[in-house]
Structure formats: C-alpha cells, structure tokens
Scaffold this motif. Structure first.
Motif, short mmCIF file in Angstrom:
data_model
loop_
_atom_site.label_atom_id
_atom_site.label_comp_id
_atom_site.label_asym_id
_atom_site.label_seq_id
_atom_site.Cartn_x
_atom_site.Cartn_y
_atom_site.Cartn_z
N PHE A 87 0.82 -1.21 0.00
CA PHE A 87 0.00 0.00 0.00
C PHE A 87 0.85 1.26 0.00
O PHE A 87 0.53 2.24 -0.67
CB PHE A 87 -0.93 0.01 1.22
CG PHE A 87 -2.32 -0.45 0.89
CD1 PHE A 87 -3.14 0.34 0.11
CD2 PHE A 87 -2.79 -1.66 1.34
CE1 PHE A 87 -4.43 -0.07 -0.21
CE2 PHE A 87 -4.07 -2.08 1.04
CZ PHE A 87 -4.89 -1.28 0.26
N LEU A 90 1.96 2.66 -3.28
CA LEU A 90 1.00 3.34 -4.14
C LEU A 90 1.06 4.86 -3.97
O LEU A 90 0.51 5.59 -4.78
CB LEU A 90 -0.43 2.85 -3.84
CG LEU A 90 -0.69 1.36 -4.10
CD1 LEU A 90 -2.10 1.00 -3.69
CD2 LEU A 90 -0.48 1.03 -5.58
N GLN A 196 -6.61 6.17 -14.88
CA GLN A 196 -5.59 6.06 -13.84
C GLN A 196 -6.22 5.82 -12.47
O GLN A 196 -5.68 5.06 -11.65
CB GLN A 196 -4.75 7.34 -13.80
CG GLN A 196 -3.82 7.51 -14.99
CD GLN A 196 -2.55 6.69 -14.88
OE1 GLN A 196 -2.59 5.49 -14.59
NE2 GLN A 196 -1.41 7.31 -15.08
N ILE A 197 -7.36 6.44 -12.21
CA ILE A 197 -8.07 6.21 -10.94
C ILE A 197 -8.55 4.76 -10.85
O ILE A 197 -8.45 4.11 -9.81
CB ILE A 197 -9.25 7.19 -10.80
CG1 ILE A 197 -8.73 8.62 -10.63
CG2 ILE A 197 -10.13 6.82 -9.60
CD1 ILE A 197 -9.81 9.68 -10.67
N LEU A 198 -9.07 4.25 -11.98
CA LEU A 198 -9.50 2.84 -12.01
C LEU A 198 -8.31 1.91 -11.78
O LEU A 198 -8.42 0.91 -11.06
CB LEU A 198 -10.16 2.53 -13.34
CG LEU A 198 -11.52 3.18 -13.62
CD1 LEU A 198 -12.04 2.77 -14.99
CD2 LEU A 198 -12.53 2.80 -12.54
N LEU A 200 -5.58 2.63 -10.17
CA LEU A 200 -5.16 2.78 -8.78
C LEU A 200 -6.06 1.96 -7.86
O LEU A 200 -5.58 1.35 -6.90
CB LEU A 200 -5.19 4.25 -8.38
CG LEU A 200 -4.57 4.61 -7.02
CD1 LEU A 200 -3.09 4.25 -7.00
CD2 LEU A 200 -4.75 6.08 -6.73
N THR A 201 -7.35 1.92 -8.17
CA THR A 201 -8.28 1.08 -7.41
C THR A 201 -7.92 -0.40 -7.57
O THR A 201 -7.94 -1.17 -6.60
CB THR A 201 -9.72 1.33 -7.87
OG1 THR A 201 -10.01 2.72 -7.80
CG2 THR A 201 -10.71 0.56 -7.00
N LEU A 202 -7.61 -0.78 -8.82
CA LEU A 202 -7.20 -2.16 -9.08
C LEU A 202 -5.91 -2.50 -8.34
O LEU A 202 -5.78 -3.59 -7.78
CB LEU A 202 -7.01 -2.36 -10.58
CG LEU A 202 -6.52 -3.74 -11.03
CD1 LEU A 202 -7.53 -4.82 -10.67
CD2 LEU A 202 -6.25 -3.75 -12.53
N GLU A 203 -4.97 -1.58 -8.33
CA GLU A 203 -3.70 -1.80 -7.63
C GLU A 203 -3.92 -1.94 -6.12
O GLU A 203 -3.20 -2.70 -5.46
CB GLU A 203 -2.74 -0.65 -7.91
CG GLU A 203 -1.99 -0.78 -9.22
CD GLU A 203 -1.08 -1.98 -9.23
OE1 GLU A 203 -0.01 -1.95 -8.60
OE2 GLU A 203 -1.44 -2.98 -9.86
N SER A 204 -4.88 -1.21 -5.57
CA SER A 204 -5.20 -1.35 -4.15
C SER A 204 -5.73 -2.75 -3.86
O SER A 204 -5.37 -3.35 -2.84
CB SER A 204 -6.24 -0.30 -3.74
OG SER A 204 -5.76 1.00 -3.97
N ALA A 205 -6.56 -3.26 -4.77
CA ALA A 205 -7.07 -4.63 -4.61
C ALA A 205 -5.94 -5.65 -4.74
O ALA A 205 -5.87 -6.62 -3.98
CB ALA A 205 -8.17 -4.90 -5.63
#
Length: 226
Positions: A87, A90, A196-198, A200-205
């Motif tokens: 995390f 990111l 990029q926001i999508l 970033l959400t995927l990377e958080s998952a």
C-alpha cells in the motif's frame, strides 16, 4: 534520467545524498503505536477483526494442534508486513520495496528453508511419502519423485516472483499511461485521469490480494511438512 523502462523501480532517489529508499520498508512500523493510544478505537478493532479471521483460517490449514496456534503469528506478521509495503508503494515518492526480488526472496527463501529442514529432520518418512502420490504406478515413481523435487525447490522462487511481478505490472502500466499525457488533448486527459483512478483502485485490490496469497501459500507449504 531513466535509462530503461524498468529503471523506475530502482532505489535510486535520495535525500541529502543519502539513499533512504529501503527505509520506506519500515514506515509501516509507525502505524503500530497508534493502536495503543486509545483502547479500543476503530483502527484497533478493524485490525483485530482481520487478524482473528486470518488466525482462524491459518489454524484450520495447519491443523488443530498447539503448534499451529503459535505458527499462525508468523503468517499474520508476513501478511501485515507485505500489505503495508504494497500500500505504501502506491503513494507518490515512496519506494515500492515489494517490487524487488531482494525483499520478496528475503521473505520466502528463509521461510521455505526452515520448513524443509524441520520436515526432513522431524518427519523424514512423511516427506518421502509426500513425493509419491498414492496410487502411482511403479514405473512412474522415479519421474514423480523428480517432478515433486523440482516443484518443491522452485517454491520460494515462485512465491517471490509472483509478488514482485504483480506489483511491477500495475505500476508499469500506470507509468506508461501517464507518460503519454503531454501528447493528449484536454478531453483525452480527463479520460486518462479516469483510467488512472481505475488502475489505482485495481492496484489497491492487488496489494491486498497478493499479501493474502503469499501468506496463504506459505501456510499451505508449512502444513505439508507436519
């Protein structure tokens, strides 16, 4: 200057000529004292809930014995350490230590080696039996032993590469997309920001999933030597 695409993952930035990149690995330690400031707070209750769920799941995989209750702490600690570092990577200007084999191999190799030493010393017969699945024809037994040995040896490498590759892939894709920004029009810039926001959400998952995967696989590997 970026010499190649993968050089963005090199720990090359510094502050006052001091290479402080790998110190980001220990930033997660700053979150620990917070849980003791006020008891119980929402932060503490949240992590207690997660740790209790992980403890129950790991204990089920390891078997219900006295040793498994203590061993779950190892895998919960690994989960927390990898999760914090995934995390933190990111955030801007924070070095992603889990994207390097240096760290991931440091985690997986000693753990696998300790499992192997314990298994072959304490449960030698069980380790030999595990190399030949039940019902294997006699003519295939040498090949099965060879295959099982190779698959066992490469386990720490697959654990490390799985974590590193998944953390690099998302970061690399975000870097490639962001580098094309100056050539886009205003409308495409807004679309790029949304993508990029999508991502970033995927990377958080992915950060959560990969920390869980490396912990659960380490638990499964340890359960095979008992």
């Amino acid at each position: 200057m970026m010499t190649n695409l993968f050089s963005i993952f090199d720990p090359s930035t510094n502050l006052f000529n001091l290479p402080l990149n790998w110190l980001s690995t220990f930033i997660g330690l700053l979150f620990i004292p917070y849980s003791f400031w006020l008891m119980p707070n929402r932060y503490h209750i949240f992590w207690n809930f997660i740790f209790n769920k992980l403890h129950i799941e790991f204990k089920t995989l390891l078997g219900n014995n006295n040793l498994s209750s203590n061993m779950t702490l190892i895998f919960i600690s690994m989960f927390s350490f990898v999760l914090f570092n995934n995390f933190l990577g990111l955030f801007p200007y924070i070095f992603t230590s889990t994207s390097h084999l240096t760290l991931s191999l440091t985690l997986s190799l000693p753990l696998w080696l300790s499992f192997m030493l314990y298994g072959w010393i304490q449960n030698t017969q069980h380790m030999f039996i595990h190399m030949i699945p039940q019902g294997t024809p006699s003519i295939l037994m040498p090949f099965m032993v060879l295959i099982e040995t190779i698959s066992n040896i490469i386990r720490p490498g697959t654990l490390a590469v799985r974590l590193t590759a998944n953390m690099i892939a998302g970061h690399l894709l975000m870097t490639l997309l962001s580098s094309t920004g100056p050539n886009f029009s205003s409308i495409l810039i807004f679309i790029l920001i949304f993508i990029q926001i999508l991502l970033l959400t995927l990377e958080s998952a992915v950060a959560i999933i990969q920390s869980y995967v490396i912990a659960i696989l380490s638990t499964l590997y340890s359960s095979e030597v008992n």
